[in-house]
Design a protein around this motif. Structure first.
Motif, mmCIF file in Angstrom:
data_model
loop_
_atom_site.group_PDB
_atom_site.id
_atom_site.type_symbol
_atom_site.label_atom_id
_atom_site.label_comp_id
_atom_site.label_asym_id
_atom_site.label_seq_id
_atom_site.Cartn_x
_atom_site.Cartn_y
_atom_site.Cartn_z
ATOM 1 N N VAL B 82 0.849 -1.176 0.000
ATOM 2 C CA VAL B 82 0.000 0.000 0.000
ATOM 3 C C VAL B 82 0.889 1.231 0.000
ATOM 4 O O VAL B 82 1.834 1.328 0.775
ATOM 5 C CB VAL B 82 -0.923 0.006 1.231
ATOM 6 N N THR B 111 -4.603 6.314 -2.091
ATOM 7 C CA THR B 111 -3.702 5.165 -2.194
ATOM 8 C C THR B 111 -3.594 4.775 -3.656
ATOM 9 O O THR B 111 -4.519 4.968 -4.438
ATOM 10 C CB THR B 111 -4.194 3.938 -1.406
ATOM 11 N N SER B 112 -2.440 4.218 -4.024
ATOM 12 C CA SER B 112 -2.240 3.778 -5.404
ATOM 13 C C SER B 112 -1.214 2.659 -5.355
ATOM 14 O O SER B 112 -0.053 2.895 -5.025
ATOM 15 C CB SER B 112 -1.741 4.949 -6.247
ATOM 16 N N ALA B 317 -11.922 5.942 -8.181
ATOM 17 C CA ALA B 317 -11.037 4.772 -8.161
ATOM 18 C C ALA B 317 -10.966 4.128 -9.534
ATOM 19 O O ALA B 317 -11.856 4.304 -10.371
ATOM 20 C CB ALA B 317 -11.523 3.750 -7.131
ATOM 21 N N LEU B 321 -10.373 -1.503 -8.184
ATOM 22 C CA LEU B 321 -11.270 -1.513 -7.030
ATOM 23 C C LEU B 321 -12.677 -1.927 -7.440
ATOM 24 O O LEU B 321 -13.248 -2.869 -6.883
ATOM 25 C CB LEU B 321 -11.338 -0.128 -6.378
ATOM 26 N N SER B 367 -9.166 5.091 2.294
ATOM 27 C CA SER B 367 -8.598 4.678 1.003
ATOM 28 C C SER B 367 -7.722 3.435 1.180
ATOM 29 O O SER B 367 -7.724 2.544 0.327
ATOM 30 C CB SER B 367 -7.811 5.830 0.376
ATOM 31 N N THR B 371 -8.445 -0.247 -0.511
ATOM 32 C CA THR B 371 -7.402 -0.902 -1.308
ATOM 33 C C THR B 371 -7.146 -2.314 -0.799
ATOM 34 O O THR B 371 -7.042 -3.268 -1.577
ATOM 35 C CB THR B 371 -6.112 -0.070 -1.251
ATOM 36 N N VAL B 383 -4.534 -0.849 -8.247
ATOM 37 C CA VAL B 383 -5.673 -0.264 -7.533
ATOM 38 C C VAL B 383 -5.304 1.150 -7.121
ATOM 39 O O VAL B 383 -4.285 1.354 -6.454
ATOM 40 C CB VAL B 383 -6.038 -1.085 -6.272
ATOM 41 N N SER B 384 -6.116 2.112 -7.523
ATOM 42 C CA SER B 384 -5.924 3.496 -7.097
ATOM 43 C C SER B 384 -7.237 4.029 -6.553
ATOM 44 O O SER B 384 -8.282 3.843 -7.171
ATOM 45 C CB SER B 384 -5.464 4.372 -8.264
ATOM 46 N N VAL B 385 -7.163 4.680 -5.384
ATOM 47 C CA VAL B 385 -8.366 5.152 -4.695
ATOM 48 C C VAL B 385 -8.123 6.560 -4.174
ATOM 49 O O VAL B 385 -7.081 6.831 -3.566
ATOM 50 C CB VAL B 385 -8.725 4.232 -3.501
#
Lengths: 185, 401
Positions: B82, B111-112, B317, B321, B367, B371, B383-385
């Motif tokens: 993360v 988060t990405s 996202a 996700l 986030s 994730t 995954v990006s949020v």
């Protein structure tokens, strides 16, 4: 299903009959695509023949590793495909490499994708001067039609990939010629 | 225990909390609710409250890794990690450059992560106060390579800013965003034609980059509106009084109107590991992907939503996700994280660190949790949020100042 190109010259006719006219079993489909390239044939051939370096002109190649052989007939390569496509890895074998007649043939023998029993033949031809004197690349292929797919869908997918690669080949080699000419000026 | 106490004391230093609470009850709510919810969502619960400081440490390390990636030094990860984007430096630069323009920006968390993919091709762009009173959030999910998503992260907000400036008197959001996306697409395609150097690896592999593209979902948060522009299959979801409201619609090739549009241009949607344009691309709109034009277009669908008192949060996202977490579940997770923390308090002054730093613990927790949930449900993608806190008390405080 040949594209509209001038394929009536005697040399091209002979090559078509020799290398691109195979009959297909009922569970397979295939097609031929043609790309005219305004670049010298030896230059174009130098990119096609490098079995160990398909990313020299092909799109969709992230990385290529030789699994067997050194780039000659019988060599096996593992091609990592770029993301976003319905494939991750393709394992391919070089079946024929004729530097005199400019014939390149490979088969897909493994990987994670839906192209089973895929084989492809690429030939290069020099148009006669009276027809423009350009290089003509012809690629024909045969492949199983996957369960649940149609002949049309399978050919449409394969044609898209091959057409992109042939256009890329033309673009790259023609730009090489342009750059060389600029240096001369 | 000591670490948690320090954390509580730190939060106690926040100026003028709206709802004073005793320390024991606050700590109890912080410790209990998130863990319970984590267990409910089938995410492996942390071993205990003492573990939380470790999470922070790991996250800080991952920020560094993320910086390495963004400079082009890609690392193939054996495990999903993360990464938190910390925007303190960016927002402080804004503060220094022009303090008078810094307004209260909404709290957010980002988060990405690479996840189970070989390469990281997602990008996230957060630009608080990117233009007067407006805040910009964008998620870009690249395919083929990372450089189109990277260009979108670096340039799209600037292009949109220019479009907003030129439309100053008659701002029409749909037209403004469509122009912005079209210019971004032109810039991407011009660059791929010109053989300019990219920092990503494809420079070494493929001389021409017609086959690289990216999704783009962009949210502009204004004092009274949410403007969402979407191109591709990333997504924006508003959580309003517990209800998940999609603010974008995924551009999948088998969406009936997209299918018709592609066919009307002479293209085909072929089912080849799912519906794909010409059997190749699993989305019908994208920035870049010049080789698939005119079937795959860069025109965004734009929605303009009035903000209300009931708005709780906005989630942007990538499909890493949304492929494994429903809108409703995502909203539930975020609401739980926001409730687990007291309402955000007004900043002491426009120039204070609290105001300058738009990131927020509750939003970051949300986030991160989303994730982790995606990874736990075996998402096979990056995954990006981005989670944005839209709660009203923050705005009321801003107004009262």
């Amino acid at each position: 299903m040949l594209c509209k190109q001038n394929l009536e010259t005697p040399t091209i006719k002979a090559m078509l009959n020799t290398y691109h006219a195979s009959k297909l079993p009922s569970n397979q489909c295939g097609s031929s695509l043609v790309q005219t390239i305004d670049a010298p044939l030896p230059l174009v051939w130098s990119l096609i023949r490098r079995f160990e370096y398909p990313q020299g002109y092909k799109l969709f190649v992230k990385k290529c590793t030789l699994l067997d052989g050194n780039g000659g007939i019988g060599s096996v390569r593992e091609v990592m495909v770029t993301s976003g496509l319905p494939a991750g890895v393709s394992v391919e074998r070089l079946d024929k490499l004729d530097d005199d007649k400019h014939v390149f043939k490979f088969s897909i023998i493994g990987g994670d994708h839906r192209l089973v029993n895929y084989s492809s033949t690429i030939t290069l031809h020099q148009e006669e001067e009276e027809y423009g004197g350009k290089t003509v690349a012809i690629e024909s292929y045969a492949v199983d039609v996957p369960a649940g797919s149609t002949v049309d869908d399978t050919c449409s997918f394969a044609n898209t990939i091959i057409a992109c690669n042939l256009r890329s080949l033309a673009k790259i080699t023609e730009e090489m010629v342009c750059k060389a000419n600029q240096i001369k000026v | 225990m000591a670490g948690i106490c320090c954390g509580v004391v730190g939060e106690g230093d926040t100026p003028a909390p709206l709802e004073p609470t005793t320390r024991p009850s606050r700590r109890r709510s912080l410790d209990i609710l998130p863990l319970k919810y984590i267990a409910d969502m089938a995410v492996p619960p942390s071993d205990g409250s003492r573990k939380r400081p470790k999470l922070d440490l790991r996250d800080r390390d991952n920020v560094v890794q993320n910086c390495d990636e963004s400079t082009g030094h890609k690392v193939v990860k054996k495990e999903a990690k993360v990464e938190i984007h910390d925007n303190i430096s960016e927002t402080k630069n804004v503060t220094v450059a022009d303090a008078s323009e810094v307004e209260d920006s909404p709290k957010f968390g980002v988060t990405s992560v690479c996840g189970r993919r070989r390469d990281m091709e997602d990008s996230v762009s957060v630009r608080p106060s990117f233009t007067q009173g407006f805040h910009y959030f964008g998620v870009f999910d690249g395919h083929g390579c990372s450089h189109v998503a990277t260009m979108c992260k670096e340039r799209l907000h600037e292009i949109v800013n220019e479009e907003i400036d030129s439309a100053r008197e008659n701002l029409e959001w749909k037209l403004t965003m469509e122009n912005g996306f079209a210019r971004m697409d032109d810039e991407v395609n011009r660059r791929s034609q010109s053989n300019q150097t990219f920092t990503c690896r494809c420079e070494l592999q493929t001389p021409h980059c017609d086959a690289v593209g990216s999704t783009a979902v962009v949210a502009i948060v204004t004092p009274d509106k949410l403007v969402v522009s979407n191109c591709g299959d990333s997504r924006a979801v508003l959580c309003r009084k517990g209800v998940a409201i999609p603010l974008s619609s995924d551009h999948k090739p088998d969406r009936p109107d997209e299918l018709l549009r592609v066919q009307s241009k002479g293209g085909r949607v072929i089912y080849w590991d799912g519906p794909r344009v010409l059997g190749v691309l699993a989305m019908s709109r994208a920035i870049g992907d010049n080789y698939l034009k005119p079937y795959v277009i860069s025109e965004p669908e734009v929605t303009v939503t009035e903000r209300t008192e009931e708005d709780e949060c906005l989630i942007l996202a990538s499909d890493g996700l949304w492929d494994v977490v429903s809108n409703e579940t995502a909203c539930g997770v975020v609401r739980m994280c926001l409730k687990a923390q007291k309402p955000p308090s007004p900043p002491g002054s426009p120039g204070s660190d609290v105001a300058a730093d738009g990131s927020d613990r509750a939003c970051s927790d949300a986030s991160i949790l989303l994730t982790k949930l995606a990874l736990a449900r075996h998402s096979s993608d990056n995954v990006s949020v981005v989670v944005v806190d839209l709660r009203r008390d923050q705005r009321q405080s801003s107004n009262s100042n």
